[in-house]
Design a protein around this motif. Structure first.
Motif, PDB file in Angstrom:
ATOM      1  N   GLU A  82      46.839  34.299  38.059  1.00 36.91           N
ATOM      2  CA  GLU A  82      45.550  34.979  38.127  1.00 36.91           C
ATOM      3  C   GLU A  82      45.373  35.900  36.924  1.00 36.91           C
ATOM      4  O   GLU A  82      44.275  36.017  36.365  1.00 36.91           O
ATOM      5  N   ARG A  83      46.454  36.537  36.521  1.00 33.72           N
ATOM      6  CA  ARG A  83      46.381  37.449  35.381  1.00 33.72           C
ATOM      7  C   ARG A  83      46.061  36.702  34.087  1.00 33.72           C
ATOM      8  O   ARG A  83      45.303  37.190  33.248  1.00 33.72           O
ATOM      9  N   LEU A  84      46.608  35.501  33.928  1.00 27.93           N
ATOM     10  CA  LEU A  84      46.298  34.699  32.748  1.00 27.93           C
ATOM     11  C   LEU A  84      44.817  34.313  32.744  1.00 27.93           C
ATOM     12  O   LEU A  84      44.159  34.358  31.699  1.00 27.93           O
ATOM     13  N   ARG A  85      44.291  33.958  33.896  1.00 28.55           N
ATOM     14  CA  ARG A  85      42.859  33.655  33.976  1.00 28.55           C
ATOM     15  C   ARG A  85      42.043  34.876  33.578  1.00 28.55           C
ATOM     16  O   ARG A  85      41.086  34.774  32.792  1.00 28.55           O
ATOM     17  N   GLN A  86      42.410  36.030  34.096  1.00 26.83           N
ATOM     18  CA  GLN A  86      41.674  37.253  33.767  1.00 26.83           C
ATOM     19  C   GLN A  86      41.731  37.561  32.273  1.00 26.83           C
ATOM     20  O   GLN A  86      40.731  37.982  31.678  1.00 26.83           O
ATOM     21  N   LEU A  87      42.883  37.338  31.658  1.00 28.35           N
ATOM     22  CA  LEU A  87      43.005  37.606  30.228  1.00 28.35           C
ATOM     23  C   LEU A  87      42.109  36.681  29.415  1.00 28.35           C
ATOM     24  O   LEU A  87      41.400  37.121  28.497  1.00 28.35           O
ATOM     25  N   LEU A  88      42.121  35.393  29.735  1.00 29.52           N
ATOM     26  CA  LEU A  88      41.300  34.438  28.986  1.00 29.52           C
ATOM     27  C   LEU A  88      39.814  34.733  29.167  1.00 29.52           C
ATOM     28  O   LEU A  88      39.023  34.615  28.217  1.00 29.52           O
ATOM     29  N   THR A 117      41.367  24.204  30.755  1.00 27.89           N
ATOM     30  CA  THR A 117      40.171  23.383  30.537  1.00 27.89           C
ATOM     31  C   THR A 117      39.294  23.351  31.784  1.00 27.89           C
ATOM     32  O   THR A 117      38.064  23.492  31.699  1.00 27.89           O
ATOM     33  N   ASP A 118      39.918  23.180  32.938  1.00 23.60           N
ATOM     34  CA  ASP A 118      39.165  23.152  34.198  1.00 23.60           C
ATOM     35  C   ASP A 118      38.456  24.481  34.457  1.00 23.60           C
ATOM     36  O   ASP A 118      37.410  24.503  35.118  1.00 23.60           O
ATOM     37  N   LEU A 119      39.001  25.566  33.936  1.00 26.86           N
ATOM     38  CA  LEU A 119      38.352  26.871  34.077  1.00 26.86           C
ATOM     39  C   LEU A 119      37.188  27.050  33.110  1.00 26.86           C
ATOM     40  O   LEU A 119      36.461  28.049  33.191  1.00 26.86           O
ATOM     41  N   GLY A 120      37.026  26.104  32.179  1.00 25.30           N
ATOM     42  CA  GLY A 120      35.978  26.224  31.171  1.00 25.30           C
ATOM     43  C   GLY A 120      36.338  27.178  30.046  1.00 25.30           C
ATOM     44  O   GLY A 120      35.449  27.687  29.358  1.00 25.30           O
ATOM     45  N   LEU A 121      37.652  27.377  29.815  1.00 23.29           N
ATOM     46  CA  LEU A 121      38.105  28.376  28.846  1.00 23.29           C
ATOM     47  C   LEU A 121      38.860  27.753  27.667  1.00 23.29           C
ATOM     48  O   LEU A 121      39.504  28.477  26.905  1.00 23.29           O
TER      49      LEU A 121
END
Length: 434
Positions: free
Chosen positions: A122-128, A185-189
């Motif tokens: 989750e933290r990696l998602r937040q950072l990106l 990629t699936d996150l659109g980032l």
């Protein structure tokens, strides 16, 4: 009157070079701040990375447009049995010392008090996502076979990746990276990815030589993701024999350190070794803080933590108990014979790696540099003297057509150098305007 020939026509191309091989959607220069694994090991309350939104905004305020991190691909996507640990990772650091402090308190990067838990995925998602909001791109790397695992309270992360046979580790990394890239990629980032490094400093990690399996792993990952820059980094590439560097590298992400007088001190006090009889020697004892315990009194981190990192117990003891002022005084008293050599070494190494990148038509990045590893509160590289070497390296990189460069390995939120704010703004403006 006859003109003398003197090699006319063989001169190097005049003028600065431009970076080659940079994907069109990425910035044409990267001003990089090195967040490594600290973005999750120094994320406790009140620590530099507790608020990722604020940390990203602060980096942009100082002129950075790129951050380089350990994305922990093996923990997040390499071992299904570690998924619970990844979603509830307890950060301990190197552990509690007998005097009530913690091991590594006087070091850079290892000064991790710990005492908190994070969901690293989750933290990696937040950072990106924060990076996207602030116009930052991210260099994704792994330090897992170098030190990342040592900061966890549980040894499970280290034990899982250490159980992978040496000859299979690059393939294992590539598989985990493939899954991580698909997740991003699936996150659109995906557009936030500036580069993917199979691993940081493969020459200074618990990994075999890159030739063979490592090259196959790189090429397989590049085949899966041809739009991304995919490479591996070297802590000390063969500057005098760059033809030996693997052609499988998708970018020249190399590090340039010139230890010079610092190396002379390290050898004199034998601080990087382990199991040295009579440690600390008289020279190191003369540099220690008053009242410093003996190594036996101070103890050492858990055995598994030392196996999980490339830093020795002698280095941890020495940096935790050295007097930073005396350390800097020794360097100042002995540096004169090294100055010219260090400057020339920085310039020649930058030229060598940039020349190799131009020959291969791939981007060059100096992801770490310039003077070496010092105690946390020593002011050697942050001083006017040290910054002159950093400016020398940055200017050499820009002349040589390097795509991305750090101002210093120490120019990041978890180091004291972060407080030199106007210097960072000035230097990053120079990088991005070039």
């Amino acid at each position: 009157m006859t003109e003398r020939y003197l090699g006319t026509g063989h001169e190097a191309d005049a003028g600065p070079r431009l970076p080659l091989g940079v994907p069109a959607h990425l910035p044409q220069r990267l001003a990089i701040t090195l967040w490594d694994f600290s973005w999750y090991t120094r994320a406790g309350e009140g620590e530099p990375y507790a608020d990722l939104e604020r940390a990203c905004a602060d980096a942009v305020d100082l002129g950075y447009n790129a951050i380089r991190i350990c994305a922990a691909p093996l923990l997040l996507f390499g071992h299904p049995e570690l998924s619970t640990l990844a979603r509830d990772l307890e950060i301990e650091g190197l552990g509690a010392a007998p005097d009530g402090g913690f091991y590594g308190r006087g070091t850079r990067w290892y000064d991790v008090p710990g005492g908190f838990r994070i969901d690293l995925l989750e933290r990696l998602r937040q950072l990106l996502e924060a990076a996207r909001r602030h116009g930052l791109v991210v260099i994704l790397a792994s330090w897992e076979y170098q030190q990342s695992t040592s900061f966890a309270r549980s040894s499970a992360w280290f034990e899982a990746i250490d159980a992978v046979p040496l000859e299979r580790r690059y393939a294992h990394l590539a598989t985990a990276w493939g899954r991580l890239i698909d997740w991003v990629t699936d996150l659109g980032l995906r557009a936030q990815i500036a580069m993917v490094e199979l691993h940081n400093e493969v020459d200074f990690s618990i990994l075999p030589a890159l030739a063979g399996e490592g090259e196959r792993a790189l090429r397989a990952l590049q085949h899966e993701h041809p739009d991304l820059l995919i490479t591996a980094s070297y802590g000390k590439p063969p500057h005098l024999a760059m033809h030996r560097v693997s052609e499988a590298l998708g970018a020249a992400q190399f590090h340039v350190y010139s230890y010079g007088v610092l190396d002379a001190l390290q050898q004199r006090i034998d601080i990087r070794s382990e199991h040295t009889e009579g440690f600390p020697n008289p020279t190191l004892r003369s540099l220690l803080l008053d009242g410093a315990p003996t190594p036996a009194e101070y103890g050492r981190p858990a055995d598994w933590k030392l196996r999980a990192t490339v830093v020795t117990d002698q280095m941890i003891y020495g940096y935790d108990w050295v007097d930073p002022g005396l350390w800097d005084e020794w360097l100042a008293e002995h540096d004169a014979p090294y100055r010219l050599m260090m400057r020339r070494e920085i310039e020649s190494r930058v030229a060598a790696v940039a020349g190799w990148a131009h020959w291969r038509q791939v981007p060059a990045v100096i992801g770490e540099g310039w003077l070496g590893y010092t105690p946390l509160h020593a002011w050697y590289e942050e001083s006017e003297y040290g910054r002159a070497f950093a400016e020398c390296g940055v200017d050499a990189a820009l002349r040589a057509g390097v795509w991305g460069v750090v101002l210093s390995s120490n120019a990041a939120p978890h180091h004291p150098m972060w407080q030199l704010r106007e210097w960072q703004r000035m230097m990053n403006a120079r990088v991005l305007a070039s």
